[in-house]
Design a protein around this motif. Structure first.
Motif, PDB file in Angstrom:
ATOM      1  N   UNK A 297       0.940  -1.107   0.026  1.00  0.00           N
ATOM      2  CA  UNK A 297       0.280  -0.212  -0.213  1.00  0.00           C
ATOM      3  C   UNK A 297       0.837   1.514   0.392  1.00  0.00           C
ATOM      4  N   UNK A 298       2.111   1.116   1.008  1.00  0.00           N
ATOM      5  CA  UNK A 298       2.978   2.034   0.589  1.00  0.00           C
ATOM      6  C   UNK A 298       3.809   2.389  -0.476  1.00  0.00           C
ATOM      7  N   UNK A 299       3.242   1.291  -1.887  1.00  0.00           N
ATOM      8  CA  UNK A 299       4.411   1.707  -3.154  1.00  0.00           C
ATOM      9  C   UNK A 299       5.023   0.446  -3.248  1.00  0.00           C
ATOM     10  N   UNK A 300       5.266   0.115  -2.373  1.00  0.00           N
ATOM     11  CA  UNK A 300       6.837  -1.461  -2.765  1.00  0.00           C
ATOM     12  C   UNK A 300       5.871  -2.157  -3.863  1.00  0.00           C
ATOM     13  N   UNK A 301       6.972  -2.815  -4.994  1.00  0.00           N
ATOM     14  CA  UNK A 301       6.657  -4.349  -5.489  1.00  0.00           C
ATOM     15  C   UNK A 301       6.932  -5.097  -3.687  1.00  0.00           C
ATOM     16  N   UNK A 302       6.522  -6.356  -4.306  1.00  0.00           N
ATOM     17  CA  UNK A 302       7.055  -6.972  -3.927  1.00  0.00           C
ATOM     18  C   UNK A 302       8.018  -7.938  -4.897  1.00  0.00           C
ATOM     19  N   UNK A 303       8.393  -9.196  -4.846  1.00  0.00           N
ATOM     20  CA  UNK A 303       9.508  -9.128  -5.505  1.00  0.00           C
ATOM     21  C   UNK A 303       9.548 -11.086  -5.354  1.00  0.00           C
ATOM     22  N   UNK A 304       9.606 -11.683  -6.460  1.00  0.00           N
ATOM     23  CA  UNK A 304       9.459 -12.970  -5.873  1.00  0.00           C
ATOM     24  C   UNK A 304      10.940 -13.294  -6.955  1.00  0.00           C
ATOM     25  N   UNK A 305      11.490 -14.234  -5.839  1.00  0.00           N
ATOM     26  CA  UNK A 305      13.136 -14.891  -6.293  1.00  0.00           C
ATOM     27  C   UNK A 305      13.215 -15.610  -6.580  1.00  0.00           C
ATOM     28  N   UNK A 306      13.019 -16.975  -7.461  1.00  0.00           N
ATOM     29  CA  UNK A 306      13.242 -18.091  -7.505  1.00  0.00           C
ATOM     30  C   UNK A 306      14.018 -18.468  -6.730  1.00  0.00           C
ATOM     31  N   UNK A 307      15.162 -18.309  -7.037  1.00  0.00           N
ATOM     32  CA  UNK A 307      16.038 -18.995  -6.998  1.00  0.00           C
ATOM     33  C   UNK A 307      17.107 -19.076  -4.768  1.00  0.00           C
ATOM     34  N   UNK A 308      15.819 -18.240  -3.995  1.00  0.00           N
ATOM     35  CA  UNK A 308      15.951 -18.784  -2.706  1.00  0.00           C
ATOM     36  C   UNK A 308      15.251 -19.036  -2.330  1.00  0.00           C
ATOM     37  N   UNK A 309      15.381 -21.050  -2.073  1.00  0.00           N
ATOM     38  CA  UNK A 309      14.363 -21.899  -2.031  1.00  0.00           C
ATOM     39  C   UNK A 309      14.552 -22.471  -0.877  1.00  0.00           C
ATOM     40  N   UNK A 310      13.461 -22.181  -0.164  1.00  0.00           N
ATOM     41  CA  UNK A 310      13.464 -22.845   0.835  1.00  0.00           C
ATOM     42  C   UNK A 310      12.540 -23.979   0.940  1.00  0.00           C
ATOM     43  N   UNK A 311      13.183 -25.116   1.550  1.00  0.00           N
ATOM     44  CA  UNK A 311      12.490 -26.608   1.903  1.00  0.00           C
ATOM     45  C   UNK A 311      11.298 -26.604   3.321  1.00  0.00           C
TER      46      UNK A 311
END
Length: 280
Positions: free
Chosen positions: A206-220
């Motif tokens: 809401x403050x104008x930030x884009x939420x980015x998806x980084x596929x190579x940061x993988x968590x199980x």
């Protein structure tokens, strides 16, 4: 000598065995240890967490691993404390019941270096079932239990309505400190209250930030057998409802506060002596 660039936060409470598994994956990171540190935020644990972290740090002298004690119970308190303790511009955060891929930290560092306009990101989450994935598990029951997340193999903004998972997120420290995690939300001890990320990320968006998806940061996300019972699912569903109500109350209070600020900014009292509307 290389300058430290990134801090990995791991809040933890009374799960020293699970924490050790997470730390093993941290020790296997491909990123030069001189570029990062790891802060384990001990959230008032009463088990042997302190000794486990101390021993692990001693066994891995090339890594910068330290424990910070946060006495106020609640994962949001622990995360906020970790943000204050970090010494770097960039922060990544995971939970203690996870493991991460070897390029986890390198992926986030490379992302922020190549996207200077970006302030917030999240990565891929894969559900892992050591005791086997139950036949009854569907996408609807898996989401609240494990929160799997996969939006492809390319860096991209999170889709509309989607948010990073609280167990795999990264951000610039200044931005995270500005907004912080709502301490009325999030796990407290063994209680299943949650929702802190569903408050944190929408406020950033809401403050104008884009939420980015980084596929190579993988968590199980490792799901033990005790979380695969009818009783656990009932408890979890009940507390999700409580979390949503708390989040709605917090949001309502925030909106009231913003409205009050706007009114104070735009309404300037004028006295009669200064020639107000009722002045003679």
């Amino acid at each position: 000598m290389a300058t430290r660039r990134l801090t990995l936060l791991i809040p933890t409470y009374n799960r020293s065995c699970e924490l050790l598994r997470a730390l093993d994956s941290v020790a296997a990171q491909s990123l030069d240890p001189a570029l990062w540190e790891c802060i384990v935020v001990d959230n008032a644990s009463t088990d042997n967490t302190a000794k486990v972290v101390e021993r692990f740090a001693a066994e891995h002298p090339a890594l910068h691993i330290r424990r910070v004690y946060e006495p106020t119970a609640g994962v949001s308190h622990a995360r906020n404390r970790g943000l204050k303790e970090a010494t770097t511009e960039l922060i990544a955060s995971i939970d203690d019941d996870e493991r991460i891929n070897a390029d986890f930290l390198a992926a986030y560092l490379a992302f922020f270096d190549t996207h200077p306009e970006a302030n917030v990101a999240g990565g891929k989450i894969i559900a892992e079932y050591p005791s086997g994935r139950p036949r009854w598990m569907s996408r609807w029951t898996e989401r609240p239990i494990a929160n799997p997340m996969d939006y492809g193999e390319a860096i991209r903004p999170f889709p509309k309505g989607a948010l990073p998972g609280g167990g795999n997120m990264a951000f610039r420290r200044a931005v995270a400190l500005r907004y912080g995690f709502d301490t009325e939300l999030g796990r407290v001890g063994k209680k299943l209250i949650g929702g802190e990320e569903y408050d944190f990320f929408p406020r950033l968006r809401e403050a104008g930030e884009t939420l980015w998806y980084v596929p190579d940061a993988v968590m199980w996300h490792i799901i033990p057998a005790e979380k695969l019972t009818t009783e656990y699912l009932k408890r979890l569903s009940y507390h999700i409802g409580i979390s949503q109500r708390r989040r709605a109350i917090s949001r309502n209070e925030l909106l009231k506060s913003r409205l009050k600020e706007c009114l104070n900014l735009h309404v300037t009292p004028v006295s009669v002596a200064e020639g107000g509307p009722n002045a003679p």
